[in-house]
Design a protein around this motif. Structure first.
Motif, PDB file in Angstrom:
ATOM      1  N   LYS A  40      99.844  55.552  74.231  1.00 38.11           N
ATOM      2  CA  LYS A  40     100.568  56.830  74.315  1.00 38.11           C
ATOM      3  C   LYS A  40     100.443  57.429  75.722  1.00 38.11           C
ATOM      4  O   LYS A  40     100.812  58.568  75.961  1.00 38.11           O
ATOM      5  CB  LYS A  40     100.011  57.809  73.283  1.00 38.11           C
ATOM      6  CG  LYS A  40     100.245  57.351  71.857  1.00 38.11           C
ATOM      7  CD  LYS A  40      99.772  58.398  70.860  1.00 38.11           C
ATOM      8  CE  LYS A  40      99.681  57.807  69.471  1.00 38.11           C
ATOM      9  NZ  LYS A  40      98.490  56.939  69.265  1.00 38.11           N
ATOM     10  N   GLY A  41      99.853  56.655  76.650  1.00 39.70           N
ATOM     11  CA  GLY A  41      99.733  57.128  78.031  1.00 39.70           C
ATOM     12  C   GLY A  41      98.565  58.067  78.252  1.00 39.70           C
ATOM     13  O   GLY A  41      98.478  58.733  79.290  1.00 39.70           O
ATOM     14  N   LYS A  42      97.649  58.133  77.280  1.00 40.38           N
ATOM     15  CA  LYS A  42      96.486  59.015  77.416  1.00 40.38           C
ATOM     16  C   LYS A  42      95.334  58.254  78.082  1.00 40.38           C
ATOM     17  O   LYS A  42      95.135  57.068  77.803  1.00 40.38           O
ATOM     18  CB  LYS A  42      96.068  59.468  76.004  1.00 40.38           C
ATOM     19  CG  LYS A  42      95.519  60.873  75.981  1.00 40.38           C
ATOM     20  CD  LYS A  42      95.282  61.345  74.550  1.00 40.38           C
ATOM     21  CE  LYS A  42      93.938  62.006  74.480  1.00 40.38           C
ATOM     22  NZ  LYS A  42      93.006  61.530  73.550  1.00 40.38           N
ATOM     23  N   SER A  43      94.578  58.939  78.924  1.00 38.07           N
ATOM     24  CA  SER A  43      93.469  58.302  79.630  1.00 38.07           C
ATOM     25  C   SER A  43      92.411  57.809  78.638  1.00 38.07           C
ATOM     26  O   SER A  43      92.067  58.508  77.690  1.00 38.07           O
ATOM     27  CB  SER A  43      92.862  59.327  80.582  1.00 38.07           C
ATOM     28  OG  SER A  43      92.058  58.668  81.505  1.00 38.07           O
ATOM     29  N   VAL A  44      91.924  56.592  78.845  1.00 41.34           N
ATOM     30  CA  VAL A  44      90.910  56.008  77.960  1.00 41.34           C
ATOM     31  C   VAL A  44      89.577  55.939  78.716  1.00 41.34           C
ATOM     32  O   VAL A  44      89.482  55.286  79.743  1.00 41.34           O
ATOM     33  CB  VAL A  44      91.339  54.587  77.518  1.00 41.34           C
ATOM     34  CG1 VAL A  44      90.229  53.911  76.724  1.00 41.34           C
ATOM     35  CG2 VAL A  44      92.614  54.639  76.698  1.00 41.34           C
ATOM     36  N   LEU A  45      88.575  56.617  78.207  1.00 41.50           N
ATOM     37  CA  LEU A  45      87.250  56.603  78.838  1.00 41.50           C
ATOM     38  C   LEU A  45      86.316  55.684  78.051  1.00 41.50           C
ATOM     39  O   LEU A  45      86.608  55.314  76.926  1.00 41.50           O
ATOM     40  CB  LEU A  45      86.697  58.029  78.890  1.00 41.50           C
ATOM     41  CG  LEU A  45      87.587  59.044  79.617  1.00 41.50           C
ATOM     42  CD1 LEU A  45      87.047  60.455  79.457  1.00 41.50           C
ATOM     43  CD2 LEU A  45      87.720  58.684  81.091  1.00 41.50           C
ATOM     44  N   GLY A  46      85.186  55.338  78.661  1.00 41.23           N
ATOM     45  CA  GLY A  46      84.189  54.536  77.931  1.00 41.23           C
ATOM     46  C   GLY A  46      84.223  53.058  78.254  1.00 41.23           C
ATOM     47  O   GLY A  46      83.332  52.311  77.844  1.00 41.23           O
TER      48      GLY A  46
END
Ligand code: FAD
Ligand code: AMP
Length: 478
Positions: A40-46
């Motif tokens: 969905k174009g959201k930043s993925v952290l971790g």
């Protein structure tokens, strides 16, 4: 105009985000740059750990273990369950929910600590500047007093088995199968191959692991590796050693795998094939030629023991540098670097990094193995104790394996702790703490361990080092 930070971290995996949080705790103005976006174009952290590594693999290992318990072991306890079934979609949804909870937690922690998150792909330039290209193509340049490279690693591809994430998958694909494969091939019987092979094997797949090396888990203590191999065989994992994969061909949706054992060539047909032959540092286009960073002979970023690169003020941590590719190793390097940036001395004891394989039973080890001590010519003594003689393990129906302690023959200092068995990782961690304090075997022998606990195996193994175990016949008596 370039925006200035005290510290810029490239990569928000367990090495990078931990470093960023600790830097912020120490009063620094910090930003972490992360390229990963979800669909969905959201930043993925971790990073790998939270999204496609440690956490999702453990979620599936636990789900599949419960299924195995219901189908094979509940009846031992007098519990009858009619027709247990598997809903893979629900199992995957649970895994995704755990991942979302933890990655959301990282976002919350970064925010709470005042760390800026910059979306985009970072590249280190000369003079401690970083160019970031965002997903929308926009470009920005930042500079900082200190820059930490924490770009992690990627699965190794081998030309003989090109990954299509459909029939031939890497570890990421194997965490997202939509159904249980009938017959599953795994190239590489290392940590990831064993864990993912176990997941799908417990859920009903016929699993064959093809391993090029002749020895099984060569970096683990040889006795523990031998015992583990025996237990995996009992579980039905078909582990073929000395089997080097030389080619693959997809026909009618199945993969024909050719492998060599010595001079003989064999072919086996699988519904799915996992390629788990290791990981490589992710260094492509991470730094400009004139940035001052250099590489070592294994393709990792060269760093000192303190994780400093050859460019002043530039550090590198985690899978991108030498040492085992483990989340806990990277996180502690991140903390070590943060402390140094704040002017503190904070060495990391690389001799005591635990290795763990989260199969069932677990396999864990820390410190020296017997074969290492033999090679180094150090005189040692060994104590082992089987879980079969531990009341709590028997009560739980989980009594395969043993604890092994290796101590210095002359000084009695603990040198190595190894285990295959229930909660092996936590038991080895107890001994790691003792080793960090320089304990002797006698220190452990003289401690009081709760009864009935699995930890009693640690106590008895320490006693066994000197032939003093109570609940088994000692080979030597003192
Ligand atoms: P990563 O977690 O790989 O994070 C690096 C981040 O940097 C990524 O988010 C990436 O998108 C980002 N990045 C890279 N380049 C750039 C750039 N130029 N600009 C911006 N961002 C960038 N380890 C354990 O200790 N225990 C386990 O149980 C365990 N299980 C595992 C199971 C599997 C299936 C796999 C694949 C790995 C497992 N590992 C485990 C290994 C563990 O995941 C890694 O050691 C750990 O994630 C490394 O952390 P890192 O921060 O160095 O890198
Ligand atoms: P790990 O690095 O722990 O994930 O282990 C990867 C394993 O893959 C190692 O034990 C390698 O020996 C094994 N391996 C690498 N290439 C091949 C190959 N072509 N065929 C079979 N095994 C391989």
């Amino acid at each position: 105009m370039t925006t200035h930070f005290d510290v810029l971290v490239i990569g928000a995996g367990p090495a990078g985000y931990v470093c960023a949080i600790r830097c912020a705790q120490l009063g620094k103005k910090v930003a972490v740059i992360e390229q990963w976006l979800d669909d969905k174009g959201k930043s993925v952290l971790g990073g790998t750990c939270l999204n496609v590594g440690c956490i999702p693999s453990k979620a599936l290992l636990d789900s599949s273990h419960k299924y195995k318990e219901v189908t094979e072991h509940y009846s031992d306890h007098g519990i009858g369950v009619e027709q247990p079934s598997i809903n893979i979609a629900a199992m995957m949804a649970r895994k995704e929910q755990i991942v979302a909870q933890l990655t959301g937690g990282v976002a919350g922690l970064l925010k709470h600590n005042g760390v800026d998150v910059i979306q985009g792909r970072g590249k280190l330039l000369a003079n401690r500047r970083v160019q970031v290209v965002a997903a929308d193509g926009s470009e920005n340049t930042y500079d900082a007093d200190n820059i930490v490279l924490a770009a992690g690693s990627l699965p190794i591809d081998i030309p003989v088995a090109p990954v299509d994430q459909d029939v031939i998958v890497d570890s990421t694909g194997a965490l997202a199968f939509e159904e249980v494969p009938g017959k599953l091939g795994v190239i590489g019987a290392g940590v990831i191959g064993l864990e993912l092979g176990s997941v799908w094997g417990r859920l009903g797949a016929e699993v064959v692991l093809l391993e090029a090396m002749d020895s099984f888990l060569p970096t683990m203590d040889k006795q523990i590796a031998k015992e583990s191999q025996k237990l995996f065989k009992k579980q039905g994992l078909d582990i073929r050693l000395g089997a080097r994969v030389t080619g693959t061909e997809i026909q009618d949706g199945k993969v024909h795998v050719t492998y060599a054992v010595g001079d003989d060539s064999h072919t086996e047909v699988f519904d799915r094939l996992i390629v788990s032959v290791g990981r490589r540092p992710q260094t492509e286009d991470l730094f400009a030629e004139d940035a001052g960073v250099t590489m070592d002979e294994r393709g990792s970023i060269f760093v000192t023991e303190e994780c400093a690169t050859e460019a002043p003020g530039v550090w590198a941590v985690g899978d991108i540098v030498r040492g085992p590719m483990l989340a806990h190793k990277g996180s502690e390097e991140g903390v070590m670097v943060a402390e140094q940036i704040a002017g503190k001395h904070h060495p990391l004891n690389y001799d005591l990094i635990p290795s763990i394989i989260y199969t069932h039973p677990e396999i864990a080890g820390v410190g020296k193995t017997e074969q290492e001590l033999e090679a180094e010519g150090i005189a040692y003594k060994v104590g082992t104790f089987p879980f079969a003689a531990i009341g709590r393990a028997l009560a739980a129906g989980d009594s395969d394996g043993l604890v092994k302690i290796i101590s210095d023959e002359n000084t009695d200092q603990l040198l190595g702790a190894h285990c295959v068995g229930p909660s092996a990782a936590d038991l080895v961690q107890q001994l790691l703490i003792a080793m960090e304090f320089g304990s002797s075997t006698e220190d452990i022998q003289m401690m009081v361990f709760g009864h009935p606990t699995l930890s009693e195996a640690v106590h008895e193994a320490a006693l066994a080092v000197d032939g003093k175990a109570i609940h088994m016949a000692n080979r030597k008596k003192r």
